[in-house]
Design a protein around this motif. Sequence first.
Motif, PDB file in Angstrom:
ATOM      1  N   GLY A  45       4.571  -4.240 -10.422  1.00  0.00           N
ATOM      2  CA  GLY A  45       3.284  -4.585 -11.010  1.00  0.00           C
ATOM      3  C   GLY A  45       2.292  -5.228 -10.058  1.00  0.00           C
ATOM      4  O   GLY A  45       1.216  -5.634 -10.472  1.00  0.00           O
ATOM      5  N   CYS A  46       2.659  -5.324  -8.805  1.00  0.00           N
ATOM      6  CA  CYS A  46       1.778  -5.975  -7.827  1.00  0.00           C
ATOM      7  C   CYS A  46       1.463  -4.986  -6.698  1.00  0.00           C
ATOM      8  O   CYS A  46       2.380  -4.433  -6.090  1.00  0.00           O
ATOM      9  CB  CYS A  46       2.487  -7.209  -7.265  1.00  0.00           C
ATOM     10  N   PRO A  47       0.170  -4.733  -6.403  1.00  0.00           N
ATOM     11  CA  PRO A  47      -0.150  -3.829  -5.293  1.00  0.00           C
ATOM     12  C   PRO A  47       0.274  -4.442  -3.960  1.00  0.00           C
ATOM     13  O   PRO A  47      -0.155  -5.536  -3.605  1.00  0.00           O
ATOM     14  CB  PRO A  47      -1.667  -3.662  -5.380  1.00  0.00           C
ATOM     15  N   THR A  48       1.145  -3.736  -3.261  1.00  0.00           N
ATOM     16  CA  THR A  48       1.722  -4.246  -2.016  1.00  0.00           C
ATOM     17  C   THR A  48       1.509  -3.233  -0.893  1.00  0.00           C
ATOM     18  O   THR A  48       1.774  -2.044  -1.081  1.00  0.00           O
ATOM     19  CB  THR A  48       3.243  -4.469  -2.206  1.00  0.00           C
ATOM     20  N   PRO A  49       1.038  -3.677   0.281  1.00  0.00           N
ATOM     21  CA  PRO A  49       0.877  -2.751   1.411  1.00  0.00           C
ATOM     22  C   PRO A  49       2.227  -2.153   1.828  1.00  0.00           C
ATOM     23  O   PRO A  49       3.250  -2.836   1.808  1.00  0.00           O
ATOM     24  CB  PRO A  49       0.322  -3.637   2.529  1.00  0.00           C
ATOM     25  N   ILE A  50       2.202  -0.892   2.214  1.00  0.00           N
ATOM     26  CA  ILE A  50       3.433  -0.203   2.626  1.00  0.00           C
ATOM     27  C   ILE A  50       4.100  -0.938   3.783  1.00  0.00           C
ATOM     28  O   ILE A  50       5.324  -1.040   3.842  1.00  0.00           O
ATOM     29  CB  ILE A  50       3.132   1.260   3.022  1.00  0.00           C
ATOM     30  N   GLN A  51       3.295  -1.508   4.692  1.00  0.00           N
ATOM     31  CA  GLN A  51       3.859  -2.188   5.862  1.00  0.00           C
ATOM     32  C   GLN A  51       4.758  -3.367   5.463  1.00  0.00           C
ATOM     33  O   GLN A  51       5.601  -3.782   6.243  1.00  0.00           O
ATOM     34  CB  GLN A  51       2.734  -2.708   6.783  1.00  0.00           C
ATOM     35  N   GLN A  52       4.563  -3.910   4.259  1.00  0.00           N
ATOM     36  CA  GLN A  52       5.388  -5.030   3.805  1.00  0.00           C
ATOM     37  C   GLN A  52       6.643  -4.556   3.080  1.00  0.00           C
ATOM     38  O   GLN A  52       7.485  -5.360   2.706  1.00  0.00           O
ATOM     39  CB  GLN A  52       4.576  -5.937   2.877  1.00  0.00           C
ATOM     40  N   MET A  53       6.761  -3.247   2.891  1.00  0.00           N
ATOM     41  CA  MET A  53       7.895  -2.710   2.135  1.00  0.00           C
ATOM     42  C   MET A  53       8.795  -1.800   2.953  1.00  0.00           C
ATOM     43  O   MET A  53       9.875  -1.436   2.488  1.00  0.00           O
ATOM     44  CB  MET A  53       7.375  -1.898   0.939  1.00  0.00           C
ATOM     45  N   ALA A  54       8.347  -1.411   4.151  1.00  0.00           N
ATOM     46  CA  ALA A  54       9.097  -0.417   4.906  1.00  0.00           C
ATOM     47  C   ALA A  54       8.827  -0.530   6.398  1.00  0.00           C
ATOM     48  O   ALA A  54       7.813  -1.089   6.813  1.00  0.00           O
ATOM     49  CB  ALA A  54       8.707   0.980   4.426  1.00  0.00           C
ATOM     50  N   ALA A  55       9.758   0.024   7.152  1.00  0.00           N
ATOM     51  CA  ALA A  55       9.565   0.153   8.598  1.00  0.00           C
ATOM     52  C   ALA A  55       8.854   1.479   8.828  1.00  0.00           C
ATOM     53  O   ALA A  55       9.265   2.516   8.298  1.00  0.00           O
ATOM     54  CB  ALA A  55      10.906   0.142   9.306  1.00  0.00           C
ATOM     55  N   LEU A  74      11.476   4.123  -2.774  1.00  0.00           N
ATOM     56  CA  LEU A  74      11.110   5.375  -2.108  1.00  0.00           C
ATOM     57  C   LEU A  74      10.140   6.205  -2.950  1.00  0.00           C
ATOM     58  O   LEU A  74       9.115   6.671  -2.444  1.00  0.00           O
ATOM     59  CB  LEU A  74      12.382   6.174  -1.801  1.00  0.00           C
ATOM     60  N   LYS A  75      10.447   6.383  -4.231  1.00  0.00           N
ATOM     61  CA  LYS A  75       9.578   7.180  -5.115  1.00  0.00           C
ATOM     62  C   LYS A  75       8.207   6.512  -5.291  1.00  0.00           C
ATOM     63  O   LYS A  75       7.182   7.189  -5.334  1.00  0.00           O
ATOM     64  CB  LYS A  75      10.232   7.362  -6.492  1.00  0.00           C
ATOM     65  N   ASP A  76       8.183   5.178  -5.398  1.00  0.00           N
ATOM     66  CA  ASP A  76       6.913   4.460  -5.554  1.00  0.00           C
ATOM     67  C   ASP A  76       6.032   4.627  -4.319  1.00  0.00           C
ATOM     68  O   ASP A  76       4.816   4.816  -4.431  1.00  0.00           O
ATOM     69  CB  ASP A  76       7.154   2.969  -5.821  1.00  0.00           C
ATOM     70  N   ILE A  77       6.643   4.560  -3.145  1.00  0.00           N
ATOM     71  CA  ILE A  77       5.897   4.741  -1.897  1.00  0.00           C
ATOM     72  C   ILE A  77       5.344   6.163  -1.821  1.00  0.00           C
ATOM     73  O   ILE A  77       4.178   6.376  -1.496  1.00  0.00           O
ATOM     74  CB  ILE A  77       6.776   4.408  -0.672  1.00  0.00           C
ATOM     75  N   GLU A  78       6.188   7.133  -2.173  1.00  0.00           N
ATOM     76  CA  GLU A  78       5.757   8.533  -2.162  1.00  0.00           C
ATOM     77  C   GLU A  78       4.583   8.739  -3.118  1.00  0.00           C
ATOM     78  O   GLU A  78       3.589   9.388  -2.773  1.00  0.00           O
ATOM     79  CB  GLU A  78       6.926   9.434  -2.563  1.00  0.00           C
ATOM     80  N   LYS A  79       4.660   8.162  -4.307  1.00  0.00           N
ATOM     81  CA  LYS A  79       3.593   8.290  -5.304  1.00  0.00           C
ATOM     82  C   LYS A  79       2.293   7.668  -4.785  1.00  0.00           C
ATOM     83  O   LYS A  79       1.209   8.239  -4.942  1.00  0.00           O
ATOM     84  CB  LYS A  79       4.026   7.598  -6.602  1.00  0.00           C
ATOM     85  N   ALA A  80       2.385   6.485  -4.139  1.00  0.00           N
ATOM     86  CA  ALA A  80       1.200   5.813  -3.608  1.00  0.00           C
ATOM     87  C   ALA A  80       0.527   6.662  -2.531  1.00  0.00           C
ATOM     88  O   ALA A  80      -0.704   6.743  -2.461  1.00  0.00           O
ATOM     89  CB  ALA A  80       1.572   4.442  -3.054  1.00  0.00           C
ATOM     90  N   ILE A  81       1.327   7.320  -1.686  1.00  0.00           N
ATOM     91  CA  ILE A  81       0.766   8.166  -0.625  1.00  0.00           C
ATOM     92  C   ILE A  81       0.077   9.390  -1.242  1.00  0.00           C
ATOM     93  O   ILE A  81      -1.014   9.773  -0.824  1.00  0.00           O
ATOM     94  CB  ILE A  81       1.857   8.579   0.385  1.00  0.00           C
ATOM     95  N   LEU A  82       0.707   9.966  -2.263  1.00  0.00           N
ATOM     96  CA  LEU A  82       0.123  11.136  -2.922  1.00  0.00           C
ATOM     97  C   LEU A  82      -1.212  10.811  -3.595  1.00  0.00           C
ATOM     98  O   LEU A  82      -2.127  11.624  -3.592  1.00  0.00           O
ATOM     99  CB  LEU A  82       1.096  11.706  -3.961  1.00  0.00           C
ATOM    100  N   THR A  83      -1.327   9.621  -4.181  1.00  0.00           N
ATOM    101  CA  THR A  83      -2.565   9.252  -4.878  1.00  0.00           C
ATOM    102  C   THR A  83      -3.624   8.682  -3.940  1.00  0.00           C
ATOM    103  O   THR A  83      -4.754   8.479  -4.352  1.00  0.00           O
ATOM    104  CB  THR A  83      -2.282   8.237  -6.009  1.00  0.00           C
TER     105      THR A  83
END
Length: 184
Positions: A45-55, A74-83
Amino acid sequence: MKEILKNTEEKMNKTVAVLERDYKAIRAGRANVSVLDKVNVDYYGCPTPIQQMAAISVPEPRVLMIQPWDASTLKDIEKAILTSDIGINPQNDGRVIRLSFPPLTEERRKEIVKDVYKSAEENKVAIRNTRRDAIEKLKALKKNGEITEDDVADGEKKIQNLTDRFCKEIDELAAVKEKEILEI
């Protein structure tokens, strides 16, 4: 008057810093971690930059690899990139996400260069607006009797020198980015 000069220089510096950050996010055909700077993932529920969630790494010149620290995201990151508006489809293999940057066509490179110079011109306008505001402040000080006509003339000259310096810096940044885009 020194306060006005100091504030003017700070504002102009910030304008150039924003332009540099925008240029880093421009996709120039190479894999660049900066393209993900504006992508936020909905993480509990909190918008988080990808850099804080992954290498994030660049294993090949045209590939970005995103390896989440928590595999369940993984799926959430993929969805964020797609949108997002980066225009690249992620490839998810269950452990990492790969973003493959296609080579840019000559026509697309020229469009990007036009955008680079358009952005540079917009930032130079912002610099000139900062100059105008600073000169108006100097004139207001003179009107109030706080400084002399000579102080105003000296201040205007210093502000113009700042303006010229920062406009030149913007032109140099645009030229470097143009070269980077066209030489790939």
